[in-house]
Design a protein around this motif. Structure first.
Motif, short mmCIF file in Angstrom:
data_model
loop_
_atom_site.label_atom_id
_atom_site.label_comp_id
_atom_site.label_asym_id
_atom_site.label_seq_id
_atom_site.Cartn_x
_atom_site.Cartn_y
_atom_site.Cartn_z
N CYS A 190 0.83 -1.21 0.00
CA CYS A 190 0.00 0.00 0.00
C CYS A 190 0.87 1.26 0.00
CB CYS A 190 -0.94 0.00 1.20
SG CYS A 190 -2.20 -1.30 1.16
N LEU A 191 1.95 1.24 0.76
CA LEU A 191 2.85 2.39 0.79
C LEU A 191 3.54 2.58 -0.56
CD1 LEU A 191 4.41 1.82 4.34
CD2 LEU A 191 2.91 3.72 3.67
N ILE A 192 3.85 1.49 -1.24
CA ILE A 192 4.43 1.59 -2.57
C ILE A 192 3.48 2.32 -3.51
CG2 ILE A 192 5.18 0.28 -4.60
CD1 ILE A 192 6.09 -1.93 -2.56
N GLN A 193 2.20 1.99 -3.43
CA GLN A 193 1.20 2.62 -4.29
C GLN A 193 1.00 4.10 -3.94
OE1 GLN A 193 -2.44 0.20 -4.86
NE2 GLN A 193 -1.31 -1.47 -3.88
N LEU A 194 1.36 4.48 -2.72
CA LEU A 194 1.20 5.87 -2.27
C LEU A 194 2.52 6.63 -2.25
CD1 LEU A 194 -1.25 5.22 0.72
CD2 LEU A 194 -1.84 6.18 -1.53
N LYS A 195 3.55 6.08 -2.90
CA LYS A 195 4.89 6.65 -2.76
C LYS A 195 4.98 8.10 -3.25
CE LYS A 195 8.18 4.95 -5.23
NZ LYS A 195 9.12 4.00 -5.82
N ASP A 196 4.09 8.50 -4.15
CA ASP A 196 4.09 9.90 -4.62
C ASP A 196 3.74 10.87 -3.50
OD1 ASP A 196 4.77 9.06 -7.12
OD2 ASP A 196 2.76 9.28 -8.00
N LEU A 254 -4.89 -6.78 10.92
CA LEU A 254 -5.26 -5.45 10.41
C LEU A 254 -4.90 -4.36 11.41
CD1 LEU A 254 -6.60 -3.62 8.32
CD2 LEU A 254 -8.83 -4.13 9.38
N VAL A 255 -5.10 -4.64 12.69
CA VAL A 255 -4.73 -3.66 13.73
C VAL A 255 -3.23 -3.36 13.65
CG1 VAL A 255 -4.64 -3.19 16.20
CG2 VAL A 255 -6.60 -4.40 15.24
N ALA A 256 -2.42 -4.40 13.47
CA ALA A 256 -0.97 -4.21 13.34
C ALA A 256 -0.65 -3.34 12.14
CB ALA A 256 -0.28 -5.56 13.22
N ALA A 257 -1.26 -3.65 10.99
CA ALA A 257 -0.99 -2.88 9.78
C ALA A 257 -1.39 -1.42 9.93
CB ALA A 257 -1.72 -3.52 8.59
N LYS A 258 -2.57 -1.21 10.49
CA LYS A 258 -3.04 0.17 10.67
C LYS A 258 -2.16 0.94 11.66
CE LYS A 258 -7.95 0.20 9.51
NZ LYS A 258 -9.30 0.54 10.02
N VAL A 288 1.04 0.42 12.61
CA VAL A 288 2.37 0.74 12.06
C VAL A 288 2.24 1.76 10.93
CG1 VAL A 288 4.42 -0.19 10.96
CG2 VAL A 288 3.29 -1.48 12.77
N GLY A 289 1.18 1.64 10.12
CA GLY A 289 0.96 2.62 9.06
C GLY A 289 0.76 4.03 9.61
N GLN A 290 -0.04 4.15 10.66
CA GLN A 290 -0.25 5.46 11.29
C GLN A 290 1.06 6.02 11.83
OE1 GLN A 290 -2.90 7.42 11.66
NE2 GLN A 290 -4.65 6.14 11.11
N VAL A 291 1.85 5.15 12.46
CA VAL A 291 3.10 5.61 13.07
C VAL A 291 4.10 6.07 12.02
CG1 VAL A 291 5.14 4.82 14.34
CG2 VAL A 291 2.86 4.30 15.21
#
Length: 395
Positions: free
Chosen positions: A119-125, A378-382, A384-387
Motif C-alpha cells: 500500500c505504501l508503494i502505491q502511495l509513494k508519490d 489489520l490492527v498491526a498494519a493500521k 504501524v501505518g499510522q506511526v
C-alpha cells in the motif's frame, strides 16, 4: 494520505489473513527459511522498489520504498522464522511441516507488513522520505538475524525504526507500548565440570564432578537473591544437568546448561561477573576444573522514550474502529533480537493484542496450541501505518 492508507488496508484485510494462513501452514526454522524468503521476494516482483536479498547471515530481505518527496529515512521490521514445536492448535491451516510451527506470530507479522508495504508503494508519490522494509530471518535462534543485518551497514541511514509483536495479553484492538527497558536480555551458558572419577567406596581418592556441579547449581541461585539490585529483575535457570552414570561410580565429568535473563545492562554485568566467580570458587573448593561457555545472545530491548511517547500519542489521536485502545504495557521477561536495531537506531517496539475471541486464558507465544484473533493483523498494519506516516510527516 493516512485516510487513504487506512481504507486500502481495510480493503485488503482478507489478503493479509490469506498470507498469514499460507505462512502458518508452511513454517520454516531459523536459518532454514528458503521457501518463506522466496515467497516474500516473489511478492515484491514487478513493484517499484529496490530489493536486497540474503542480507546478513541468512535469508534477510530489505525492500526500499523511495518516496517522491524529500524527508527522513525510517525502517519497519517483521520477522518470519518459526519454532521447532509440534502444532496442537485446532486450525484448518495447521502446519504441514512435522515438528515445526509458527507458535510466536511471525506469520502474522510478515502478513501485515507485506500488505502495508504494498500500500505504501502505491502511495509513494505522497511519501516524504524513504521507508526500508526489513523482512528478518532467524529471530528465534541465536545469534539471530538482526545483529548481522545491522552489521551489514545497510541500515546506517535510518533515523528511526519501528516494529511490533503480537501478544495475547489483550483482545484485538488493543495496542500496548512501554518506554525504556521493555524486554529482557538473554545469555546462554554451558559448564563442563572435569573431576577425577573413582570407585563409589573410595570417594577420598576421587574428585566428584556431580558434587561440584550440585554446588554450582545451588550457589548460582544466590546471584539474583544476593547480588542483583532488588529493583531490577534477573533469572538464572538450570535447564540441563547431564551427570548420568553408574550408581557405584564417582562421576568423572558432567555438563550443565542454562539460561540467564536480565532487565538491563547493569544487571547483565553483575550476573556475568558473579557466575564466573562462582565457577572459580567451585574449582578451588572441589579440586575440579570448570570450562564455562558464556554467550550473551540478545541484549535488553530498550525503547527510545521520546519515540515511544510519539508512538503512543500518535495512536491515541487516531479515530479508528479497529484501533480501540492504546495503553501502557508492563516490562516483560521475553527476549527479542529487535534489541540489536535499537542499540544503534532510535526506535520503538510496541505490541498488538491478539487474544482469540471468547478465550479467557489464552495460550501464550511458544505454546503448541498458540493461536491468534486474526483481526489483530489489520490492527498491526493500521497501527504501524499510522506511526510511519506520522513520523515522516512531522517536522
Amino acid at each position: 494520505m493516512k485516510d487513504e492508507l487506512m481504507k486500502m488496508l481495510e480493503e485488503r484485510e482478507d489478503e493479509m489473513i490469506e498470507i498469514r494462513r499460507h505462512l502458518h501452514e508452511h513454517p520454516e526454522l531459523s536459518f532454514q527459511e528458503e521457501k518463506t524468503a522466496a515467497y516474500i521476494i516473489d511478492f515484491y516482483k514487478g513493484k517499484d522498489v529496490e530489493i536486497e536479498t540474503n542480507v546478513g547471515n541468512g535469508h534477510g530481505i530489505i525492500v526500499t520504498i523511495n518516496g517522491t518527496l524529500p524527508g527522513k529515512t525510517v525502517g519497519l521490521r517483521a520477522d518470519f522464522d518459526a519454532l521447532p514445536i509440534h502444532e496442537e492448535a485446532n486450525v484448518p491451516f495447521k502446519s504441514v511441516n512435522e515438528g515445526v510451527m509458527h507458535a510466536c506470530g511471525h506469520d502474522a507479522h510478515t502478513a501485515y507488513l507485506l500488505i502495508l508495504a504494498d500500500c505504501l508503494i502505491q502511495l509513494k508519490d505522497q511519501i516524504k522520505g524513504t521507508i526500508k522494509i526489513i523482512h528478518q530471518h532467524a529471530e528465534e535462534q541465536p545469534p539471530g538475524g538482526a545483529k548481522s543485518i545491522v552489521d551489514s551497514g545497510k541500515l546506517d541511514d535510518l533515523e528511526a525504526i519501528f516494529g511490533i509483536h503480537i501478544l495475547p495479553l489483550a483482545s484485538s484492538g488493543t495496542v500496548g507500548y512501554h518506554s525504556g527497558y521493555s524486554f529482557n536480555g538473554r545469555t546462554y551458558f554451558k559448564l563442563k565440570v572435569q573431576g577425577l572419577g573413582g570407585h563409589g567406596s573410595s570417594p577420598h581418592k576421587a574428585n566428584d564432578a556431580i558434587v561440584a556441579g550440585a554446588y554450582f547449581v545451588t550457589a548460582v541461585q544466590t546471584v539474583v537473591s544476593r547480588r542483583v539490585d532488588p529493583m531490577n529483575s534477573g533469572v538464572v535457570t538450570i535447564g540441563s544437568f547431564d551427570g548420568k552414570g553408574s550408581f557405584n561410580v564417582i562421576k568423572d565429568n558432567i555438563e550443565i546448561e542454562g539460561d540467564i535473563r536480565y532487565s538491563n545492562d547493569a544487571t547483565q554485568n553483575v550476573i556475568d561477573k558473579e557466575v564466573h566467580r562462582i565457577v572459580k570458587g567451585m574449582e578451588e573448593m572441589f579440586g575440579v576444573t570448570g570450562e564455562l561457555t558464556y554467550t550473551p545472545d540478545y541484549p535488553p530491548l530498550y525503547n527510545d522514550p521520546e519515540l515511544t511517547t510519539f508512538v503512543a500519542d500518535a495512536l491515541k489521536e487516531v479515530k479508528d474502529n479497529d484501533i480501540k485502545k492504546v495503553k501502557e504495557f508492563p516490562k516483560m521477561a521475553p527476549s527479542d533480537d529487535f534489541a540489536y536495531y535499537l542499540e544503534k537506531i532510535p526506535g520503538s517496539y510496541f505490541f498488538i493484542g491478539c487474544t482469540p475471541k471468547g478465550v479467557d486464558e489464552p495460550y501464550f507465544n511458544h505454546h503448541p496450541k498458540f493461536d491468534i484473533d486474526e483481526d489483530a493483523i489489520l490492527v498491526a498494519a493500521k497501527s504501524v501505518g499510522q506511526v510511519v506516516v506520522s513520523y515522516l510527516d512531522r517536522e
